[in-house]
Scaffold this active site. Sequence first.
Site, short mmCIF file in Angstrom:
data_model
loop_
_atom_site.label_atom_id
_atom_site.label_comp_id
_atom_site.label_asym_id
_atom_site.label_seq_id
_atom_site.Cartn_x
_atom_site.Cartn_y
_atom_site.Cartn_z
CG HIS A 19 -12.35 77.64 17.61
ND1 HIS A 19 -11.46 77.33 16.60
CD2 HIS A 19 -13.56 77.16 17.22
CE1 HIS A 19 -12.11 76.67 15.64
NE2 HIS A 19 -13.37 76.56 15.99
CE LYS A 36 -16.58 71.11 11.84
NZ LYS A 36 -15.47 71.52 12.70
CE1 TYR A 61 -17.01 77.06 16.65
CE2 TYR A 61 -18.47 78.88 17.17
CZ TYR A 61 -17.44 78.35 16.42
OH TYR A 61 -16.87 79.11 15.43
CD GLN A 103 -16.44 74.02 9.07
OE1 GLN A 103 -15.31 73.52 9.05
NE2 GLN A 103 -16.92 74.61 10.14
CG ASP A 109 -18.06 69.25 17.96
OD1 ASP A 109 -17.51 69.28 19.08
OD2 ASP A 109 -17.52 69.64 16.92
CA CA Z 1 -15.56 70.55 16.45
#
Ligand code: CA
Length: 440
Positions: A145, A263, A140, A250, A138
Site C-alpha cells: 500500500h 480520516k 502504515y 487528504q 493508525d
Molecule cells: Ca489508515
Amino acid sequence: MSALNETHDPALRSWVASSNDAAGDFPIQNLPYGRFRRAGSSEPWRIGVAIGDQVLDLRAAQAQPGWPTPLQAPLAALAAGDLNRVMGSDKATRVALRGALSAALREGSAQAASLAACLLPQADIELAVPCHIGDYTDFYTGIHHATTVGKLFRPDNPLLPNYRWVPIGYHGRGSSIVVSGTPIRRPVGQLKGADDRPLLMPTRRLDHELELGFLIGPGNSLGEPIGIADAENHLFGVTLLNDWSARDIQAWEYQPLGPFLSKNFASSISPWVVTMEALAPFRSPFVRPEGDPAPLPYLDSAANRAAGALDIQLEVWLHTPAMRRAGQPAVRLSQGSVREAAYWTAAQLVAHHTINGCNLQAGDLLGSGTLSGPRPGEAGSLLELTLGGKQPVALPGGETREFLQDGDMITLRGWCERPGVRRIGFGICSGTVLPAAAAN
Ligand code: CA
C-alpha cells in the site's frame, strides 16, 4: 506469545450445534467477545461470547453455577458490560477465562443445561463498539500500500527511506470509531480548487481502507516503555477495521502534519474481538525481503522472528444501490493475506509506540494501516485499485467506480485457516455511505 492448549484442539465440539459447522466463523476454538443487548431494547449493554449463530449472554451466564471461583470477578465485569477490565487483566486471567468458557461450551459440559437458557440468537441482538477506546493510533504497516500510494505522489521515489526503519504512524481519533453497521455520512471539507483556492464541499473521493485493529490489553505507566519481549502480553485481541478516508480532503490538508479531517470523520470496527489466544494457531515467522535491513534491536526478538506475524485472510466486498435494486449480490473488490501485506508485526507496533515512554491503556486501538497484497486485485483501497481514480473498477451490471458513491455498502471479511487447525473468523465489518449533510 500465546501457547497452544486444549482450547485449540480441532476435534473439540460444542453443545451449541450451529458452532460445529466447519465453514462458520465462531466455533468453540474462537470464542470472541462482543458488547450487546437485545435489538431495539433499552436493556443494559453486557459482554457476550459468539458461539455459532448464538451469543452466550455473560450477564445471565455469570449467575449460573460451575464457574471457577477465581474468575467470579472478571465474569462480573463482563456481566456489567466492562470489557476493559478484563482486557487490562494479566495474561493468566485471560487464558483462564478462555479455558473456562471453552469447558462450559464443549460437548458433555455439566454447565450445558443451565447455560442453554443464556443463549440468544445473534439475529436478535444489536452490538456496540466492544470496549471503551481511549486512544486510536493508525499505523502504515502495509508496504505494498505504501509503495503504490507513494508512486502516485512520487513516481521516482515511492517508498521514503524511513519506512524500513520506523513503523510509521499518527494519532487518530477514538470518539468517531463506530461499530459495523453504523451508516457513514459523506464528509464535507476543503477540496483544492483552481489557483490553490479551496472549495468547501462534500468529498468526491471517499474511500475504504482494509485494516486490522489491534486492541491493547494491559497498559504501561507513562515513561516506561514496553519491551518487544513483553509486547505480546499487552495485546488483547484483533478486529477488522475500515479506516474510511476522503482522498481529496487528504491531498489538500496532509502537509506538513499528516491527515486530519480526511480520516477522523469515522472508522468502523467489527463487533467481535478475536483474542490473541484464539489466534495462537495462526502465527507465522516475521521475515524481511532479501536485502532489507534488520529492525533495530528494540523492534527485534527471536520470538517475533519465529512467530510475530499473523496468518489472516481478508476480503473487501462492495454492494451498490443498483445491485441491491436488481437483487444482485455484493461483488468482491479485493482479497489478500495479512502475512504478505504487513511489514511490521503487532508486537513491533507496541514496542515502537512506547519506546519514548508513551503510555498505552487497556482498550486503546492500533490500526495496522491498509493491508494490500503485492498482486493486482489485492489492494485494500480504491485509491490503489483505480490508480488514484484514473482506472475505474468495472462492476457487474455495467457500473463503474472510481471512489464510493452514496448508498454504497463496503463489507470487510476476515478469517484464519490452516491444515489440521479449526478455521476461525472475524465476522464482518460493514458500513453504508450516506449523502453529505445538507449545507446550512
Ligand atoms: Ca489508515
